[in-house]
Design a protein around this motif. Structure first.
Motif, short mmCIF file in Angstrom:
data_model
loop_
_atom_site.label_atom_id
_atom_site.label_comp_id
_atom_site.label_asym_id
_atom_site.label_seq_id
_atom_site.Cartn_x
_atom_site.Cartn_y
_atom_site.Cartn_z
N VAL A 1 -90.64 15.31 -4.30
CA VAL A 1 -89.56 14.46 -3.80
C VAL A 1 -88.23 14.94 -4.38
O VAL A 1 -87.25 15.07 -3.67
N ASP A 2 -88.23 15.24 -5.66
CA ASP A 2 -86.99 15.66 -6.31
C ASP A 2 -86.55 17.04 -5.83
O ASP A 2 -85.36 17.31 -5.72
N LEU A 3 -87.52 17.89 -5.54
CA LEU A 3 -87.16 19.22 -5.06
C LEU A 3 -86.48 19.14 -3.70
O LEU A 3 -85.45 19.78 -3.46
N GLY A 4 -86.95 18.35 -2.82
CA GLY A 4 -86.31 18.17 -1.49
C GLY A 4 -84.93 17.54 -1.62
O GLY A 4 -83.97 17.97 -0.98
N PHE A 5 -84.87 16.51 -2.49
CA PHE A 5 -83.59 15.85 -2.70
C PHE A 5 -82.59 16.80 -3.35
O PHE A 5 -81.42 16.86 -2.98
N SER A 6 -83.08 17.58 -4.30
CA SER A 6 -82.22 18.55 -4.99
C SER A 6 -81.73 19.62 -4.02
O SER A 6 -80.56 20.04 -4.06
N LEU A 7 -82.62 20.05 -3.14
CA LEU A 7 -82.25 21.05 -2.15
C LEU A 7 -81.16 20.50 -1.22
O LEU A 7 -80.18 21.19 -0.91
#
Length: 187
Positions: free
Chosen positions: A20-26
């Protein structure tokens, strides 16, 4: 037929949050890149507008300098012309032309009469004139009397002009008179 898999796969807590954080970070990263790109493009546009405005102002400054040089030339020309005008006006003031001469300038006043001599002494004019017709003499003297002053006729005589080369003969009348000016020479 429906099948359900109720087997729980245990994932580590780190793996659960990283997706979830990787998508949001992207998304945040892409948003930051887009904002930076937009800002740089905006700054570049402002720089190009400012550069064009600076070049316009520089050309206006050059034009203003040329106008100031032209203005200085015109001012020097103005002062030069004012000096010349003052000289001319001083000459005009110092030059004295009696007003009675303007009477003899008008064609309707001297129609049919021509002057041979005009002598001016203080308030009196002595005039020697000629006319082709004797009827024109009293008309001319009446105009002089009404416009300039009192007329005193001295002499009138008939003369004959003859040119043998052209075989031309003509009679004319020569007359002399004096005028006592009404209001002096400035009437």
């Amino acid at each position: 037929m429906l099948r359900f898999n109720f087997a729980e796969i245990e994932e580590s807590k780190y793996k659960q949050y990283i997706r979830v954080d990787l998508g949001f970070s992207l998304i945040v990263f892409l948003l930051v890149i887009f904002l930076v790109y937009y800002q740089t493009q905006s700054i570049k546009r402002e720089i190009s507008v400012t550069d064009s405005r600076i070049s316009q102002l520089n050309s206006e400054i050059k034009r203003l300098r040329k106008l100031k040089i032209f203005e200085r030339k015109l001012l020097s020309l103005k002062t030069n012309l004012q000096g010349k005008l003052s000289i001319v006006s001083n000459l005009e003031k110092s030059r004295y032309v009696p007003n009675f001469l303007y009477f003899f300038e008008k064609r309707q006043n001297v129609n049919g009469v021509w002057l041979n001599r005009l002598k001016y002494n203080r308030n009196t004019l002595s005039i020697e004139a000629n006319a082709l017709d004797l009827k024109l003499v009293p008309q001319f003297l009446k105009r002089v009397d009404s416009e300039l002053g009192t007329v005193k006729l001295r002499d009138i005589e008939r003369k004959k002009y003859e040119n043998r080369d052209l075989n031309f003969k003509m009679n004319y009348y020569k007359f002399e008179f004096s005028v006592r000016l009404r209001n002096g020479p400035n009437n």
